[in-house]
Design an enzyme around this catalytic site. Sequence first.
Site, PDB file in Angstrom:
ATOM      1  CG  HIS A 316      15.909   9.209 -32.532  1.00 39.30           C
ATOM      2  ND1 HIS A 316      16.383  10.107 -31.637  1.00 39.30           N
ATOM      3  CD2 HIS A 316      17.006   8.550 -33.005  1.00 39.30           C
ATOM      4  CE1 HIS A 316      17.693  10.014 -31.543  1.00 39.30           C
ATOM      5  NE2 HIS A 316      18.104   9.065 -32.380  1.00 39.30           N
ATOM      6  CG  HIS A 355      15.153  13.558 -22.506  1.00 36.68           C
ATOM      7  ND1 HIS A 355      16.155  12.677 -22.201  1.00 36.68           N
ATOM      8  CD2 HIS A 355      15.370  13.951 -23.790  1.00 36.68           C
ATOM      9  CE1 HIS A 355      16.955  12.543 -23.239  1.00 36.68           C
ATOM     10  NE2 HIS A 355      16.492  13.299 -24.223  1.00 36.68           N
ATOM     11  CG  ASP A 411      12.515  17.574 -30.292  1.00 36.47           C
ATOM     12  OD1 ASP A 411      13.296  18.067 -31.110  1.00 36.47           O
ATOM     13  OD2 ASP A 411      12.466  16.366 -30.032  1.00 36.47           O
TER      14      ASP A 411
HETATM   15  N1  ACO Z   1       3.446  14.996 -21.105  1.00 33.53           N
HETATM   16  C1  ACO Z   1       2.748  14.560 -20.037  1.00 33.53           C
HETATM   17  N2  ACO Z   1       3.156  13.561 -19.244  1.00 33.53           N
HETATM   18  C2  ACO Z   1       4.320  12.989 -19.546  1.00 33.53           C
HETATM   19  C3  ACO Z   1       5.097  13.394 -20.632  1.00 33.53           C
HETATM   20  C4  ACO Z   1       4.629  14.436 -21.425  1.00 33.53           C
HETATM   21  N3  ACO Z   1       5.301  14.870 -22.481  1.00 33.53           N
HETATM   22  N4  ACO Z   1       6.200  12.640 -20.696  1.00 33.53           N
HETATM   23  C5  ACO Z   1       6.127  11.779 -19.691  1.00 33.53           C
HETATM   24  N5  ACO Z   1       4.988  11.977 -18.982  1.00 33.53           N
HETATM   25  C6  ACO Z   1       4.549  11.229 -17.814  1.00 33.53           C
HETATM   26  C7  ACO Z   1       4.026   9.877 -18.257  1.00 33.53           C
HETATM   27  O1  ACO Z   1       2.655   9.906 -18.531  1.00 33.53           O
HETATM   28  C8  ACO Z   1       4.377   9.024 -17.084  1.00 33.53           C
HETATM   29  O2  ACO Z   1       3.395   9.235 -16.089  1.00 33.53           O
HETATM   30  P1  ACO Z   1       2.918   8.017 -15.127  1.00 33.53           P
HETATM   31  O3  ACO Z   1       4.124   7.697 -14.300  1.00 33.53           O
HETATM   32  O4  ACO Z   1       1.780   8.589 -14.377  1.00 33.53           O
HETATM   33  O5  ACO Z   1       2.533   6.901 -16.049  1.00 33.53           O
HETATM   34  C9  ACO Z   1       5.685   9.601 -16.560  1.00 33.53           C
HETATM   35  O6  ACO Z   1       5.691  10.960 -17.007  1.00 33.53           O
HETATM   36  C10 ACO Z   1       6.909   8.908 -17.146  1.00 33.53           C
HETATM   37  O7  ACO Z   1       6.736   8.856 -18.552  1.00 33.53           O
HETATM   38  P2  ACO Z   1       7.445   7.827 -19.512  1.00 33.53           P
HETATM   39  O8  ACO Z   1       6.759   7.836 -20.838  1.00 33.53           O
HETATM   40  O9  ACO Z   1       7.610   6.511 -18.823  1.00 33.53           O
HETATM   41  O10 ACO Z   1       8.857   8.480 -19.667  1.00 33.53           O
HETATM   42  P3  ACO Z   1       9.942   8.003 -20.673  1.00 33.53           P
HETATM   43  O11 ACO Z   1      11.214   8.368 -20.071  1.00 33.53           O
HETATM   44  O12 ACO Z   1       9.767   6.607 -21.065  1.00 33.53           O
HETATM   45  O13 ACO Z   1       9.606   8.846 -21.986  1.00 33.53           O
HETATM   46  C11 ACO Z   1       9.517  10.484 -23.631  1.00 33.53           C
HETATM   47  C12 ACO Z   1      10.283   9.921 -22.423  1.00 33.53           C
HETATM   48  C13 ACO Z   1       9.266   9.376 -24.650  1.00 33.53           C
HETATM   49  C14 ACO Z   1      10.385  11.549 -24.267  1.00 33.53           C
HETATM   50  C15 ACO Z   1       8.188  11.088 -23.133  1.00 33.53           C
HETATM   51  O14 ACO Z   1       8.441  12.045 -22.161  1.00 33.53           O
HETATM   52  C16 ACO Z   1       7.363  11.660 -24.282  1.00 33.53           C
HETATM   53  O15 ACO Z   1       6.672  10.918 -24.962  1.00 33.53           O
HETATM   54  N6  ACO Z   1       7.434  13.005 -24.484  1.00 33.53           N
HETATM   55  C17 ACO Z   1       6.702  13.649 -25.554  1.00 33.53           C
HETATM   56  C18 ACO Z   1       7.389  13.444 -26.906  1.00 33.53           C
HETATM   57  C19 ACO Z   1       8.669  14.234 -27.028  1.00 33.53           C
HETATM   58  O16 ACO Z   1       8.733  15.413 -26.711  1.00 33.53           O
HETATM   59  N7  ACO Z   1       9.725  13.563 -27.540  1.00 33.53           N
HETATM   60  C20 ACO Z   1      11.033  14.184 -27.760  1.00 33.53           C
HETATM   61  C21 ACO Z   1      12.034  13.690 -26.770  1.00 33.53           C
HETATM   62  S1  ACO Z   1      13.593  14.486 -26.980  1.00 33.53           S
HETATM   63  C22 ACO Z   1      14.355  13.656 -28.249  1.00 33.53           C
HETATM   64  O17 ACO Z   1      14.107  12.502 -28.486  1.00 33.53           O
HETATM   65  C23 ACO Z   1      15.343  14.362 -29.086  1.00 33.53           C
END
Ligand code: ACO
Length: 474
Positions: A316, A355, A411
């Site tokens: 988070h 996101h 972030d």
């Molecule tokens: N880098 C590369 N690929 C990504 C990223 C990323 N940062 N985020 C998502 N993807 C890809 C996933 O691998 C997935 O690919 P696939 O369909 O081939 O499996 C697809 O995009 C969807 O990803 P999910 O994880 O299902 O997306 P979700 O909406 O559940 O997750 C999250 C969102 C958790 C923020 C994710 O993007 C992530 O882990 N990002 C990196 C951590 C981060 O920056 N967190 C801060 C978020 S902002 C906040 O909370 C204030």
Amino acid sequence: MSSDTTRQQTATADDQITRIILEAREQAYQETDHEPEPGLTAKVEWPVTCTVGPGLEGAIACESKIGYVNGSKGWLIYRGYDIFDLCAYSSYEEVAFLLLHGRLPKAREFDAFKTTLFRRMYIPETQRLLLSFPVQDMNPMAALRLGTNLMRQKQTYRDRQLEEERGRLIATDEDSIPMETRPTGKRRPVFQFISSMLRRGAAPEPDVLVGSDEIASCYNLIAGVASIAATIGRVREGRIPIEPAPDLSFAGNYLYMLTGRRPTPLEERVMDVCLILHADHGMNASTFASMVVASTLSDIYLAIGSGISALSGPLHGGANVEVIKMLDEIGSPGAVSKWYRAAQEEKKKVMGFGHRVYKAYDPRARILGPLAKLLAAESGHASKLYATAVALEKEVVASLGEKKKIFPNVDFYSGIVYECMQIPAELYTTIFAVSRVAGWCARVIEYLANNRIFRPRAIYTGSFNEEYVPVEKR
Ligand code: ACO
């Protein structure tokens, strides 16, 4: 520095930042213009039907007039106002009032609100109590939660009695009662402050705002969490807390109390924008946690403490710390391509991208990116981080932007902004909390008006008909 020079610098910083934000707004509107307008909400007829995933994903818990996030348009709206406009023209104090009270304050109310927040930043007893714990060794978010609990202790029976004895019931924070030991002469205990506000004859707090004990407690929390967060930062550096300065804004005072250095007008305004950007964001985990606790009719200090706890997890708050580590690991813009190829092969998620809600560029990142650029220009390490970040953004967006709707999130650039202000990385999540308290408070107060204790269900997938075997036979 003369006050004319300071005024001039403030005006220049304000103009510069307003211009940057309005440019970012223009770009956002252009890029998402083709996305369909969202179907705006009508009156909800309960019960509603929705598709729910694990972790309550997709579940509709309540109605709210506080904030709206639209992932495909990249919209973030507080009480009907676009985040770009609020960042360009408003201030954190005004936004906090807006979130809590549902409208922008009139001039008199706004002055009173600023005075109230400023006065409630004086929490010497809470600070003194907090410093009896090993704060310097604690996780800053755990210390922040502890500090919030300590603020609450003035709602106990003893304190209520004290207030009644004084003929006036203020069921709020300790700062509205005199200090146990008034400072005398030159000697005063460390961590105990001579506060001009507490001196005999100080003007009474403006009462134009206080509508209820709960609202008064929200004011205490918005102001107090900032002071506690600053205190934690100070103590971790082996320094003693400092009082807020009457001529600084809320953001300026937070920075001042944290660093011990008066922020430049540019830093003050940038921190103000950061606080506005983080103040509310829909039904996220920490907001929900606060609301769940409040729905039991526990008190608001404990509810906000739960928000702080939820925010402390790396899923988070805290991704910006990981971004800085990642950019440091990459090292330079020239090393980005190689690093990113390896990350793709390892199927690594790139920190600061993607996101759950935004499938367009996060509006908060649109604002923070150029602000990071502006501040980083003056700092060696940060300018390298910024250049590396820009190169990485290009690569990630080229490969995943259109394909998977992966763009920078809030972030990605916020850590660089804080790095430029020389704030240690382990405090980044506390900044998030300082701001988000306003959103947590607003949502809790709104929910309590039509309170219903939260009680979702779990689907039992365990066994039945197990035969109990005494321990000695197991
Ligand atoms: N880098 C590369 N690929 C990504 C990223 C990323 N940062 N985020 C998502 N993807 C890809 C996933 O691998 C997935 O690919 P696939 O369909 O081939 O499996 C697809 O995009 C969807 O990803 P999910 O994880 O299902 O997306 P979700 O909406 O559940 O997750 C999250 C969102 C958790 C923020 C994710 O993007 C992530 O882990 N990002 C990196 C951590 C981060 O920056 N967190 C801060 C978020 S902002 C906040 O909370 C204030």
